[in-house]
Design a protein around this motif. Structure first.
Motif, PDB file in Angstrom:
ATOM      1  N   GLY A 134      40.082 -28.047  -7.979  1.00  0.00           N
ATOM      2  CA  GLY A 134      40.770 -26.904  -7.412  1.00  0.00           C
ATOM      3  C   GLY A 134      40.928 -26.918  -5.903  1.00  0.00           C
ATOM      4  O   GLY A 134      41.573 -26.038  -5.338  1.00  0.00           O
ATOM      5  N   GLY A 135      40.328 -27.895  -5.241  1.00  0.00           N
ATOM      6  CA  GLY A 135      40.479 -27.988  -3.799  1.00  0.00           C
ATOM      7  C   GLY A 135      41.880 -28.451  -3.415  1.00  0.00           C
ATOM      8  O   GLY A 135      42.703 -28.774  -4.262  1.00  0.00           O
ATOM      9  N   GLY A 136      42.126 -28.470  -2.112  1.00  0.00           N
ATOM     10  CA  GLY A 136      43.423 -28.921  -1.640  1.00  0.00           C
ATOM     11  C   GLY A 136      43.641 -28.548  -0.193  1.00  0.00           C
ATOM     12  O   GLY A 136      42.725 -28.095   0.495  1.00  0.00           O
ATOM     13  N   LEU A 137      44.872 -28.745   0.241  1.00  0.00           N
ATOM     14  CA  LEU A 137      45.279 -28.417   1.606  1.00  0.00           C
ATOM     15  C   LEU A 137      46.054 -27.106   1.569  1.00  0.00           C
ATOM     16  O   LEU A 137      47.056 -26.995   0.852  1.00  0.00           O
ATOM     17  N   VAL A 138      45.590 -26.135   2.323  1.00  0.00           N
ATOM     18  CA  VAL A 138      46.249 -24.834   2.368  1.00  0.00           C
ATOM     19  C   VAL A 138      46.364 -24.373   3.807  1.00  0.00           C
ATOM     20  O   VAL A 138      45.604 -24.815   4.677  1.00  0.00           O
ATOM     21  N   GLN A 139      47.298 -23.482   4.042  1.00  0.00           N
ATOM     22  CA  GLN A 139      47.434 -22.901   5.369  1.00  0.00           C
ATOM     23  C   GLN A 139      46.470 -21.729   5.527  1.00  0.00           C
ATOM     24  O   GLN A 139      46.067 -21.093   4.544  1.00  0.00           O
ATOM     25  N   ALA A 140      46.108 -21.465   6.756  1.00  0.00           N
ATOM     26  CA  ALA A 140      45.241 -20.326   7.042  1.00  0.00           C
ATOM     27  C   ALA A 140      45.860 -19.061   6.450  1.00  0.00           C
ATOM     28  O   ALA A 140      47.074 -18.847   6.533  1.00  0.00           O
ATOM     29  N   GLY A 141      45.002 -18.261   5.855  1.00  0.00           N
ATOM     30  CA  GLY A 141      45.456 -17.052   5.188  1.00  0.00           C
ATOM     31  C   GLY A 141      45.690 -17.219   3.709  1.00  0.00           C
ATOM     32  O   GLY A 141      45.851 -16.231   2.980  1.00  0.00           O
ATOM     33  N   GLY A 142      45.717 -18.448   3.245  1.00  0.00           N
ATOM     34  CA  GLY A 142      45.932 -18.711   1.831  1.00  0.00           C
ATOM     35  C   GLY A 142      44.663 -18.535   1.012  1.00  0.00           C
ATOM     36  O   GLY A 142      43.620 -18.116   1.528  1.00  0.00           O
ATOM     37  N   TYR A 179      17.477 -23.031  -4.585  1.00  0.00           N
ATOM     38  CA  TYR A 179      16.958 -24.384  -4.704  1.00  0.00           C
ATOM     39  C   TYR A 179      17.729 -25.059  -5.830  1.00  0.00           C
ATOM     40  O   TYR A 179      17.858 -24.492  -6.912  1.00  0.00           O
ATOM     41  N   TRP A 180      18.217 -26.273  -5.564  1.00  0.00           N
ATOM     42  CA  TRP A 180      19.138 -26.915  -6.475  1.00  0.00           C
ATOM     43  C   TRP A 180      18.571 -28.224  -7.006  1.00  0.00           C
ATOM     44  O   TRP A 180      17.895 -28.962  -6.281  1.00  0.00           O
ATOM     45  N   THR A 181      18.874 -28.513  -8.266  1.00  0.00           N
ATOM     46  CA  THR A 181      18.405 -29.758  -8.858  1.00  0.00           C
ATOM     47  C   THR A 181      19.533 -30.763  -9.062  1.00  0.00           C
ATOM     48  O   THR A 181      19.296 -31.968  -9.010  1.00  0.00           O
ATOM     49  N   ASN A 182      20.707 -30.298  -9.353  1.00  0.00           N
ATOM     50  CA  ASN A 182      21.832 -31.188  -9.585  1.00  0.00           C
ATOM     51  C   ASN A 182      23.088 -30.584  -8.969  1.00  0.00           C
ATOM     52  O   ASN A 182      23.215 -29.354  -8.914  1.00  0.00           O
ATOM     53  N   TRP A 183      23.987 -31.424  -8.531  1.00  0.00           N
ATOM     54  CA  TRP A 183      25.286 -30.969  -8.052  1.00  0.00           C
ATOM     55  C   TRP A 183      26.340 -32.005  -8.357  1.00  0.00           C
ATOM     56  O   TRP A 183      26.047 -33.152  -8.688  1.00  0.00           O
ATOM     57  N   GLY A 184      27.582 -31.592  -8.249  1.00  0.00           N
ATOM     58  CA  GLY A 184      28.683 -32.455  -8.582  1.00  0.00           C
ATOM     59  C   GLY A 184      29.133 -33.311  -7.410  1.00  0.00           C
ATOM     60  O   GLY A 184      28.465 -33.394  -6.383  1.00  0.00           O
ATOM     61  N   GLN A 185      30.284 -33.935  -7.592  1.00  0.00           N
ATOM     62  CA  GLN A 185      30.834 -34.822  -6.573  1.00  0.00           C
ATOM     63  C   GLN A 185      31.601 -34.073  -5.492  1.00  0.00           C
ATOM     64  O   GLN A 185      31.883 -34.641  -4.435  1.00  0.00           O
ATOM     65  N   GLY A 186      31.938 -32.855  -5.752  1.00  0.00           N
ATOM     66  CA  GLY A 186      32.595 -32.040  -4.734  1.00  0.00           C
ATOM     67  C   GLY A 186      34.110 -32.059  -4.817  1.00  0.00           C
ATOM     68  O   GLY A 186      34.709 -32.962  -5.397  1.00  0.00           O
ATOM     69  N   THR A 187      34.707 -31.050  -4.223  1.00  0.00           N
ATOM     70  CA  THR A 187      36.154 -30.970  -4.102  1.00  0.00           C
ATOM     71  C   THR A 187      36.490 -30.585  -2.669  1.00  0.00           C
ATOM     72  O   THR A 187      35.863 -29.686  -2.100  1.00  0.00           O
ATOM     73  N   GLN A 188      37.435 -31.285  -2.086  1.00  0.00           N
ATOM     74  CA  GLN A 188      37.762 -31.100  -0.675  1.00  0.00           C
ATOM     75  C   GLN A 188      38.685 -29.905  -0.486  1.00  0.00           C
ATOM     76  O   GLN A 188      39.714 -29.797  -1.161  1.00  0.00           O
ATOM     77  N   VAL A 189      38.316 -29.054   0.442  1.00  0.00           N
ATOM     78  CA  VAL A 189      39.170 -27.948   0.862  1.00  0.00           C
ATOM     79  C   VAL A 189      39.495 -28.146   2.334  1.00  0.00           C
ATOM     80  O   VAL A 189      38.593 -28.283   3.163  1.00  0.00           O
ATOM     81  N   THR A 190      40.774 -28.202   2.642  1.00  0.00           N
ATOM     82  CA  THR A 190      41.214 -28.366   4.017  1.00  0.00           C
ATOM     83  C   THR A 190      42.170 -27.233   4.367  1.00  0.00           C
ATOM     84  O   THR A 190      43.146 -27.000   3.643  1.00  0.00           O
ATOM     85  N   VAL A 191      41.862 -26.540   5.453  1.00  0.00           N
ATOM     86  CA  VAL A 191      42.666 -25.388   5.864  1.00  0.00           C
ATOM     87  C   VAL A 191      43.316 -25.705   7.203  1.00  0.00           C
ATOM     88  O   VAL A 191      42.613 -26.001   8.179  1.00  0.00           O
ATOM     89  N   SER A 192      44.613 -25.636   7.242  1.00  0.00           N
ATOM     90  CA  SER A 192      45.344 -25.891   8.485  1.00  0.00           C
ATOM     91  C   SER A 192      45.655 -24.571   9.183  1.00  0.00           C
ATOM     92  O   SER A 192      45.893 -23.547   8.540  1.00  0.00           O
ATOM     93  N   ASN A 198      41.891 -15.523   2.014  1.00  0.00           N
ATOM     94  CA  ASN A 198      42.080 -15.539   3.467  1.00  0.00           C
ATOM     95  C   ASN A 198      41.363 -16.730   4.099  1.00  0.00           C
ATOM     96  O   ASN A 198      40.540 -16.583   5.016  1.00  0.00           O
ATOM     97  N   LEU A 199      41.696 -17.901   3.599  1.00  0.00           N
ATOM     98  CA  LEU A 199      41.045 -19.123   4.091  1.00  0.00           C
ATOM     99  C   LEU A 199      41.305 -19.322   5.578  1.00  0.00           C
ATOM    100  O   LEU A 199      42.401 -19.039   6.082  1.00  0.00           O
ATOM    101  N   GLN A 200      40.274 -19.805   6.251  1.00  0.00           N
ATOM    102  CA  GLN A 200      40.332 -20.065   7.683  1.00  0.00           C
ATOM    103  C   GLN A 200      39.980 -21.527   7.948  1.00  0.00           C
ATOM    104  O   GLN A 200      39.305 -22.167   7.137  1.00  0.00           O
ATOM    105  N   PRO A 201      40.411 -22.074   9.072  1.00  0.00           N
ATOM    106  CA  PRO A 201      40.097 -23.481   9.359  1.00  0.00           C
ATOM    107  C   PRO A 201      38.604 -23.802   9.274  1.00  0.00           C
ATOM    108  O   PRO A 201      38.242 -24.916   8.885  1.00  0.00           O
TER     109      PRO A 201
END
Length: 121
Positions: free
Chosen positions: A8-16, A107-120, A85-88
């Protein structure tokens, strides 16, 4: 084997807005709190949200709590994180993580590989 797969991550503009998803498998979903963490470039990993499986309560970090909503689809073992209302400064890799028990103890035992969120800006 515990698996946590984010999307679900991605590149979005500020405010998105974005809705991140985490599909969990390999453990009994009702027995562990699930959280979302993020790691910005050059910084450590910080917890931003958690949902308890013991009483359903939700917790958020002070830095973004007004813009975050965590929720679950227990039928499909999915945890969502809605970010409005995503911000940089929200630019980061977002991870979902399994807590050590049903409560949000951060406190965490396992986590995933992650998804990148980039806000312009």
């Amino acid at each position: 084997e515990v698996q946590l797969v984010e999307s679900g991550g991605g590149l979005v503009q500020a405010g998105g807005a974005l809705r991140l998803s985490c599909v969990a498998s390999g453990f009994t979903f009702d027995e562990y709190a699930i959280g979302w963490l993020r790691q910005a470039p050059g910084q450590g990993r910080e917890g931003v949200s958690c949902i308890s499986r013991s009483d359903g309560t939700t917790s958020y970090s002070d830095s973004a709590k007004a813009r975050l909503t965590i929720s679950t689809d227990t039928a499909e073992n999915i945890v969502y994180l809605q970010i409005n209302n995503l911000q940089p400064e929200d630019t980061a890799v977002y991870y979902c993580a399994q807590a050590i028990g049903p409560a949000c103890n951060w406190y965490w035992t396992n986590w995933g590989q992650g998804t990148q969120v980039t806000v312009s800006s």
